[in-house]
Design a protein around this motif. Sequence first.
Motif, mmCIF file in Angstrom:
data_model
loop_
_atom_site.group_PDB
_atom_site.id
_atom_site.type_symbol
_atom_site.label_atom_id
_atom_site.label_comp_id
_atom_site.label_asym_id
_atom_site.label_seq_id
_atom_site.Cartn_x
_atom_site.Cartn_y
_atom_site.Cartn_z
ATOM 1 N N GLY A 1 16.933 75.468 32.485
ATOM 2 C CA GLY A 1 18.081 76.656 33.051
ATOM 3 C C GLY A 1 17.158 77.778 33.619
ATOM 4 O O GLY A 1 15.816 77.586 33.718
ATOM 5 N N PRO A 2 17.626 79.040 33.971
ATOM 6 C CA PRO A 2 17.128 79.814 34.965
ATOM 7 C C PRO A 2 16.789 81.129 33.899
ATOM 8 O O PRO A 2 17.388 81.414 32.669
ATOM 9 C CB PRO A 2 18.124 80.490 35.644
ATOM 10 N N PHE A 3 15.591 81.835 34.421
ATOM 11 C CA PHE A 3 15.398 83.114 33.710
ATOM 12 C C PHE A 3 14.905 83.926 34.664
ATOM 13 O O PHE A 3 14.277 83.664 35.558
ATOM 14 C CB PHE A 3 14.652 83.114 32.387
ATOM 15 N N PRO B 1 21.203 88.029 32.505
ATOM 16 C CA PRO B 1 21.527 86.772 32.440
ATOM 17 C C PRO B 1 20.747 85.909 33.747
ATOM 18 O O PRO B 1 20.137 86.573 34.533
ATOM 19 C CB PRO B 1 22.869 86.529 32.988
ATOM 20 N N GLY B 2 20.158 84.825 33.307
ATOM 21 C CA GLY B 2 19.610 83.553 34.099
ATOM 22 C C GLY B 2 20.088 83.808 35.476
ATOM 23 O O GLY B 2 19.402 83.745 36.483
ATOM 24 N N PRO C 1 23.648 90.261 41.399
ATOM 25 C CA PRO C 1 22.656 91.102 42.103
ATOM 26 C C PRO C 1 22.368 92.670 41.529
ATOM 27 O O PRO C 1 21.319 92.978 41.398
ATOM 28 C CB PRO C 1 22.865 91.068 43.650
ATOM 29 N N ALA C 2 23.592 93.038 41.120
ATOM 30 C CA ALA C 2 23.610 94.565 40.717
ATOM 31 C C ALA C 2 23.007 94.550 39.396
ATOM 32 O O ALA C 2 22.287 95.657 39.319
ATOM 33 C CB ALA C 2 25.030 95.067 40.675
ATOM 34 N N ALA C 3 23.095 93.512 38.681
ATOM 35 C CA ALA C 3 22.259 93.447 37.214
ATOM 36 C C ALA C 3 20.874 93.574 37.538
ATOM 37 O O ALA C 3 20.083 94.300 36.864
ATOM 38 C CB ALA C 3 22.811 92.345 36.397
ATOM 39 N N VAL C 4 20.411 92.963 38.409
ATOM 40 C CA VAL C 4 18.951 92.633 38.886
ATOM 41 C C VAL C 4 18.536 94.216 39.205
ATOM 42 O O VAL C 4 17.426 94.514 38.835
ATOM 43 C CB VAL C 4 18.521 91.691 39.835
ATOM 44 N N ALA D 1 27.156 88.105 35.027
ATOM 45 C CA ALA D 1 26.424 86.751 36.034
ATOM 46 C C ALA D 1 27.079 86.927 37.562
ATOM 47 O O ALA D 1 27.875 87.678 37.369
ATOM 48 C CB ALA D 1 27.038 85.453 35.349
ATOM 49 N N TRP D 2 26.307 86.281 38.171
ATOM 50 C CA TRP D 2 26.554 86.323 39.861
ATOM 51 C C TRP D 2 28.056 85.681 39.771
ATOM 52 O O TRP D 2 28.577 85.038 39.126
ATOM 53 C CB TRP D 2 25.637 85.596 40.376
ATOM 54 N N GLU D 3 28.773 86.149 40.840
ATOM 55 C CA GLU D 3 29.990 85.621 41.236
ATOM 56 C C GLU D 3 30.283 84.353 41.617
ATOM 57 O O GLU D 3 31.298 83.633 41.700
ATOM 58 C CB GLU D 3 30.639 86.502 42.484
ATOM 59 N N ARG D 4 28.896 83.561 41.796
ATOM 60 C CA ARG D 4 28.944 82.139 42.183
ATOM 61 C C ARG D 4 28.014 81.253 40.977
ATOM 62 O O ARG D 4 27.510 80.379 41.513
ATOM 63 C CB ARG D 4 28.402 81.657 43.570
#
Length: 183
Positions: free
Chosen positions: A90-92, A114-115, A119-122, A155-158
């Motif tokens: 998975g992602p990180f 989250p992995g 984008p707003a969280a990043v 998480a991202w919307e997609r």
Amino acid sequence: MTAVRTLPHDPYIEAVTDALTAAGLKPAEHWTSDGETKGTYCHLNAIITLDPSNARDLADDEVPAGTAWRHGLILSWEWHTGAEEGWEKGPFWEFAALKADGSCQYVPAMLPVPGYASPAAVVDAARKVIAREIKPDPSSSSGAVLWDGGIIGDAWERPTELDAACEAWGAAETTETEMKESN
């Protein structure tokens, strides 16, 4: 003519870089790739460098003493197939301060998002790193951070679409690697 290869995480990283730019944190550079791990297994990654002090391209004598992020900040995203030993599937996200030569000043630290972070969280997490609210733990050799605010954002919307694309890529890479090893 060389064909441009589109990777499964390109749209996601583009959304993140667009959000950073809209927030006034325009990446100095960014790219995506698929890299090898230990010469056997592949993983997806993305590198985004920021220049929050606007000092990265200045001569040393032009930079005021004590300037934060003198050589920039790197944000990296990776997605692993889970097939390689020592890596979870998975992602990180990670971050690190950069040295003059572009290498990391310390072992990249985990960015508490989250992995498949929105984008707003990043953007929010990057701002907290820049403000030194989130710091690498100097006693850690595994990327721990000094931060007690929990996971930032959502998480991202997609994420389902992105995860399925990464999984399909990973399955194809694993099959290709197994075929090479059997020959």
